[in-house]
Enzyme design. Structure first.
Site, PDB file in Angstrom:
ATOM      1  N   ARG A  15       0.839  -1.190   0.000  1.00 35.97           N
ATOM      2  CA  ARG A  15       0.000   0.000   0.000  1.00 35.97           C
ATOM      3  C   ARG A  15       0.883   1.252   0.000  1.00 35.97           C
ATOM      4  O   ARG A  15       2.080   1.183   0.270  1.00 35.97           O
ATOM      5  CB  ARG A  15      -0.930   0.004   1.217  1.00 35.97           C
ATOM      6  N   LYS A  75       1.435   2.141   7.174  1.00 36.89           N
ATOM      7  CA  LYS A  75       1.712   1.362   8.382  1.00 36.89           C
ATOM      8  C   LYS A  75       2.611   2.118   9.339  1.00 36.89           C
ATOM      9  O   LYS A  75       3.253   3.107   8.990  1.00 36.89           O
ATOM     10  CB  LYS A  75       2.364   0.025   8.012  1.00 36.89           C
ATOM     11  N   TYR A  94      -1.256   4.877  10.238  1.00 38.31           N
ATOM     12  CA  TYR A  94      -1.687   3.958  11.292  1.00 38.31           C
ATOM     13  C   TYR A  94      -0.530   3.767  12.271  1.00 38.31           C
ATOM     14  O   TYR A  94       0.619   3.599  11.859  1.00 38.31           O
ATOM     15  CB  TYR A  94      -2.085   2.595  10.714  1.00 38.31           C
ATOM     16  N   HIS A  96      -1.271   2.221  16.024  1.00 40.91           N
ATOM     17  CA  HIS A  96      -1.608   1.101  16.917  1.00 40.91           C
ATOM     18  C   HIS A  96      -0.604   1.009  18.069  1.00 40.91           C
ATOM     19  O   HIS A  96       0.026  -0.025  18.302  1.00 40.91           O
ATOM     20  CB  HIS A  96      -1.651  -0.209  16.126  1.00 40.91           C
ATOM     21  N   GLU A 118      -6.177   5.477  13.170  1.00 41.63           N
ATOM     22  CA  GLU A 118      -7.162   4.618  13.836  1.00 41.63           C
ATOM     23  C   GLU A 118      -7.879   5.279  15.000  1.00 41.63           C
ATOM     24  O   GLU A 118      -8.846   4.705  15.515  1.00 41.63           O
ATOM     25  CB  GLU A 118      -6.517   3.301  14.297  1.00 41.63           C
ATOM     26  N   ILE A 269      -5.097  -8.242  15.860  1.00 40.29           N
ATOM     27  CA  ILE A 269      -3.699  -8.460  16.208  1.00 40.29           C
ATOM     28  C   ILE A 269      -2.902  -7.162  16.231  1.00 40.29           C
ATOM     29  O   ILE A 269      -1.934  -7.028  16.985  1.00 40.29           O
ATOM     30  CB  ILE A 269      -3.052  -9.496  15.261  1.00 40.29           C
ATOM     31  N   ASP A 270      -3.299  -6.163  15.429  1.00 44.48           N
ATOM     32  CA  ASP A 270      -2.619  -4.862  15.467  1.00 44.48           C
ATOM     33  C   ASP A 270      -2.679  -4.235  16.847  1.00 44.48           C
ATOM     34  O   ASP A 270      -1.795  -3.442  17.219  1.00 44.48           O
ATOM     35  CB  ASP A 270      -3.267  -3.890  14.471  1.00 44.48           C
TER      36      ASP A 270
END
Length: 374
Positions: A15, A75, A94, A96, A118, A269-270
């Protein structure tokens, strides 16, 4: 504003933070965009499409990071990327963080301003920048789960849809939010027997009305989870506590009671995962067997369908990226409380309460950092 788009370096992550169409919107407003060479070539966006949109191409990640006022990624930054960040830069991606102390501390040391997709909210109380990838992950969960049930993958050799004279597979989805409802939709499409477990009666009612004869719903209790998981061929963990670590709803003891060759897919899982036996995996090595059960715990599931995911993500992130570029991060957040919820780290301080709580770190409210009333 000087905006940079690095090539993602997480394993099998294709991505990209901005599509050529998004770049055109930004350059059309007078902003400069620097894109790392080959950043999106694998998903059909060669460098020439970025040049045509007004971007400049840089050969290295070092050049991309060095030039940036605003970095737009997908990410969480890897350690070598965190080392390239500096105070005064804005990172929009993102993160996390609640399940990742090392990353959090690295971002704090960098001094950068870090905004997490997020945790950005909207007027309905939902998470508009998480939703597109939750949709993708939910739909993918059934696809990969069905594959993992095949015998050569270590599964029990169960076809989710069954055939005449043979029962369909039993799918249990824990969590009825965006990811869970999309997983349920796909599982129903496969012809499986599907149960969704959630603690919101309102959400269960919505799902029951949406799939009145095709879906079973259960209110979330320990007994409900245990009985459903024991009987399942495929369990999909789609639990979300915004910004916080996921609760462990399926214990190792319960996994041990599942039928050998059953499958667990942990979309959460993130955020640390919602199965006690979960541990992060990659697209290069996506599964492992624990307690006789196949686990799929890839931390960037939507990266497998990177073109679809990138376009869907950009549709959601572009308005916020434009606001950050047009107004600067501080003014954009002062004006938009929903974007402000995305601020996780600033100048060495954790600014999201759930992240601070889960990691045992001091919390500094975003409003205090910005000098405005809460």
């Amino acid at each position: 504003m000087k905006i940079s788009v690095p090539k993602e370096i997480k394993t099998h992550e294709y991505r990209v933070g901005l599509t050529p169409a998004a770049v055109r919107e930004l350059t059309g407003r007078g902003h400069s965009v620097l894109v790392q060479q080959g950043a999106a070539a694998a998903i059909g966006f060669p460098d020439d499409t970025y040049r045509a949109a007004g971007a400049t191409i840089a050969a290295t990640a070092e050049a991309v990071f060095a030039a940036a006022e605003l970095l737009v990624k997908v990410k969480e930054p890897q350690p070598e990327e965190i080392a390239l960040l500096r105070a005064g830069q804005v990172l929009f991606t993102y993160l996390h963080l609640a399940a990742d102390r090392a990353q959090t501390e690295g971002l704090m040391r960098s001094g950068a301003t870090c905004i997490a997709y997020e945790t950005v909210t909207d007027a309905r109380g939902t998470l508009p920048l998480l939703a597109p990838m939750s949709e993708v992950a939910g739909r993918m969960a059934v696809q990969v789960g069905a594959h993992c049930l095949e015998r050569e993958q270590g599964g029990a050799g169960v076809l989710l849809g069954g055939v005449p004279g043979v029962p369909a597979g039993n799918v249990v989805v824990i969590g009825g939010g965006v990811a869970g409802s999309n997983a349920a939709r796909m599982a129903i499409g496969f012809g499986a027997t599907v149960t969704v477990i959630d603690r919101s009666l309102h959400r269960l009612k919505e799902l029951d009305e949406q799939f009145p004869t095709q879906l079973h719903t259960l209110f979330s209790t320990t007994d409900a989870i245990e009985s459903a998981v024991r009987a399942a061929d495929l369990v999909i963990g789609a639990v979300l506590v915004p910004g916080a670590a996921a609760p462990k709803l399926v214990s190792r003891a319960l996994v041990r009671q599942m039928r050998p060759g059953s499958v667990l897919v942990d979309i959460a899982i993130d955020q640390g995962g919602c199965f006690e036996t979960s541990r992060p995996t990659t697209h290069a090595n996506p599964t492992y067997v624990d307690e006789g059960v196949v686990h799929y715990c890839v931390t960037n599931m939507p990266g497998a369908v990177a073109r679809t995911s990138t376009i869907a993500l950009n549709n959601a992130t572009l308005p916020f990226a434009l606001a950050l570029a047009d107004k600067g991060w501080r003014q954009a957040m002062i004006e938009d409380a929903h974007l402000r919820r995305g601020l996780n780290v600033h100048a060495g301080q954790v600014t999201h309460a759930a992240v601070a709580r889960d990691l045992g770190l001091d919390w500094h409210a975003a409003e205090a950092v910005l000098g405005i009333a809460a």
